[in-house]
Scaffold this active site. Structure first.
Site, short mmCIF file in Angstrom:
data_model
loop_
_atom_site.label_atom_id
_atom_site.label_comp_id
_atom_site.label_asym_id
_atom_site.label_seq_id
_atom_site.Cartn_x
_atom_site.Cartn_y
_atom_site.Cartn_z
N LYS A 191 0.81 -1.12 0.06
CA LYS A 191 0.06 -0.09 0.26
C LYS A 191 0.77 1.22 0.00
CE LYS A 191 -3.71 2.70 0.81
NZ LYS A 191 -4.79 2.48 1.86
N HIS B 74 -8.09 9.44 7.27
CA HIS B 74 -8.83 8.34 8.04
C HIS B 74 -9.93 8.53 8.73
CE1 HIS B 74 -5.13 6.40 5.97
NE2 HIS B 74 -4.49 6.71 7.11
#
Length: 261
Positions: free
Chosen positions: A52, A143
């Site tokens: 990622k 997030h």
């Protein structure tokens, strides 16, 4: 003959553990779970086979790492937020807490306001505490921060996702999955198909992933976890398509014009 192990890195965030759940439990996969900035830094050293990455970091390592067509966090209404507390406003002298130098959040902040030179870097989950304590005048939250900042008494000065969408008309490319080119085209194509199957499994049977997701998101309430997944996992995660690719090209073009990359 056993397949050679594949070292795969992804974050502990619910969107990543959700899409990697099936793949992570396959016998030839060795998972490495870290915050995305650690993975970004590791990519500069080519540590992992598959990882990622923030799109900002991928732009810097694209000669070595091939972007996979699936696995991206890319969409609309999901960008980083510039937050503050107590009605503060920004000036060129303001200190801004940023979740890592190689994050897309940092790149977007610089594109939005190049005059903000006093940037300090820290893990994403320390940003709000830095603003709360006065160590920073403002912070860029990513997030789960975008889901809880209001109830914690912070104000949003700028939604960098909204700014991006209004400026470019494109969805916002935040994070991706990339495979090191040393694996070779055949192996990369195989991993891409297996990741796509893992994502499809998560879409088809989300309940099967939840214990794994919860185990890595221990401090998050279930409703925040669900909202997090819904925000960052979408059709682009299954396939970037032409629209997703165009968004990435736009990010690269603007970053180059601004001499950030």
């Amino acid at each position: 003959m056993h397949a050679a192990p594949v070292n795969i890195g992804y974050s502990t965030c619910p969107n990543d553990t959700f899409i990697f759940y099936k793949l992570a439990h396959e016998p030839d996969v060795i998972p490495h779970l870290h915050d995305v900035e650690t993975l970004n830094e590791w990519a500069l050293e080519a540590k992992l086979d598959v990882t990622k990455l923030s799109y900002h970091a991928w732009l810097l390592v694209q000669e070595d790492y091939e972007l996979l067509q699936c696995g991206s966090a890319l969409g609309r209404g999901c960008g980083p937020l510039v937050i503050t507390k107590g009605g503060k406003t920004l000036s060129d002298e303001s200190v801004i807490a940023v979740p890592g130098a190689l994050t897309t959040a940092h790149l977007l902040l610089r594109l939005w306001n190049p005059n903000l030179k006093n940037r300090i870097f820290m893990p994403f989950d320390k940003i709000m505490a830095a603003v709360e304590s006065g160590e920073a005048d403002a912070g860029v939250v990513i997030h789960e921060g975008r889901f809880v900042y209001q109830e914690l008494g912070f104000q949003c000065l700028e939604d960098l996702g909204d700014w991006w969408e209004h400026t470019t008309g494109r969805p916002i490319p935040l994070g991706c999955i990339a495979a090191h080119k040393r694996l070779g085209k055949t192996k990369i194509a195989e991993i891409e198909q297996r990741l796509k199957a893992s994502i499809q499994h998560a879409f088809d049977d989300p309940a099967s992933t939840m214990d794994y997701v919860r185990a890595h998101a221990q401090e998050l309430a279930d409703d925040v976890t669900t909202e997090h997944i819904k925000t960052y996992v979408n059709d682009f995660t299954l396939d970037l398509g032409e629209e997703g690719r165009a968004a990435i090209d736009t990010l690269q073009k603007l970053a180059r014009e601004a001499r950030i990359i």
